[in-house]
Enzyme design. Sequence first.
Site: not given
Ligand code: SAH
Ligand code: SF4
Length: 357
Positions: A92, A105, A112, A116, A119, A338
């Site tokens: 995406e 973006c 990944c 987390c 996520c 998301c």
């Molecule tokens: N892996 C990198 C970049 C991609 S994630 C990182 O973790 O920074 C990009 C951002 O989206 C991160 O700051 C993450 O904390 C946020 N994110 C992921 N899922 C989310 C959700 N459901 N609601 C709000 N922010 C979210």
């Molecule tokens: Fe990976 Fe999502 Fe964690 Fe970013 S926030 S490091 S994309 S698992």
Amino acid sequence: MNKLNLKGMKRQELVERLAGIGKERYRADQIIRWLYLQRVRNIDEMSNLSRLCRKHLQDFSYIGQIELVKEELSQDGTRKFLFRLEDEHTIETVLIAEKSRLTLCISTQVGCRMGCRFCLTGRSGFERQLSAAEIVDQVIQVAEIVAPESQGRGAISNIVMMGMGEPLDNFTEVVKALEILMYDDGLQFSNRRLTLSTCGLAPEIIELGKLTHVSLAISLNAADDTLRSELMPVNRRYNLDELLAACRTYPATNQRRITFEYILFAGLNDSLEDAGRLVELVGNLPVKINLIPFNEHPELSFKRPDHQRIVDFVNFLQQHKLMVMTRRSKGADISAACGQLRAAEAAVEAAQEPAIS
Ligand code: SAH
Ligand code: SF4
């Protein structure tokens, strides 16, 4: 022999390859302009190279193309693109229009492996790394889709690596892609207009600072180790002390603030005690806090705090002289990345503002 995708080759690699077939250095510059300014799809379109030179080029390389499969348009103008890679995986890329900026973006991995818990990308697991060519091509293809008559990056003003994947877990290809995005006879992005967001791979943050000065965003989400380790397994490898120490080495902190992204989860990290811990943690580091109310999803049990709770949290941080932003939702109706979008916009904003101290 596997042919090389020209879009992922650095100038020096090109120069060396061309020297091997007796071609001058400036040919590499010409090829770079064809690839990133003219956005050609075929080596034969490089009309200022001789037929023989093009033939030599074709012997070892080709111009790869990620392919648009689907596009969704949100009511607020956010556009989400789904691209197919050569091996059928999809990624995406999201274009966010805001004020005078057009921010793209981009993804850096298919999936990944950081896991987390909040996520969706993290929960869906890891497929593979993206190549530098595939990372850069997201920019080329979107520029071509939204402004086919333009050159180079068209109206795209900023790039954030906040799509799928953890950029610092794909270090070599990501750094290569950043360098290519910065070519001034190519896509012409400056450090300030490129933002890399990471979950906190401390050694790679330090390495990155030695190689580039792009804007840095850290997904913090908790200011104590116990909670952060629960939410983000990476914290068991590099705890908050190590993460903050790595941030202090990052060169851009002299000119710009590092963005700390902090998703607010109801009842987990949204109390005034949590806010106090956050103030203490960042100390005198020049940061900007980007608060992101959690984007709820049926597959995830986390909840977003109510409005008053968010306001109280913001006020507390401001009273303690922290620079804070909260974001409204973008692209929610097309579930663009998301909920990651709000983080993306704010990081760009932070990167463009000079640090006060
Ligand atoms: N892996 C990198 C970049 C991609 S994630 C990182 O973790 O920074 C990009 C951002 O989206 C991160 O700051 C993450 O904390 C946020 N994110 C992921 N899922 C989310 C959700 N459901 N609601 C709000 N922010 C979210
Ligand atoms: Fe990976 Fe999502 Fe964690 Fe970013 S926030 S490091 S994309 S698992």
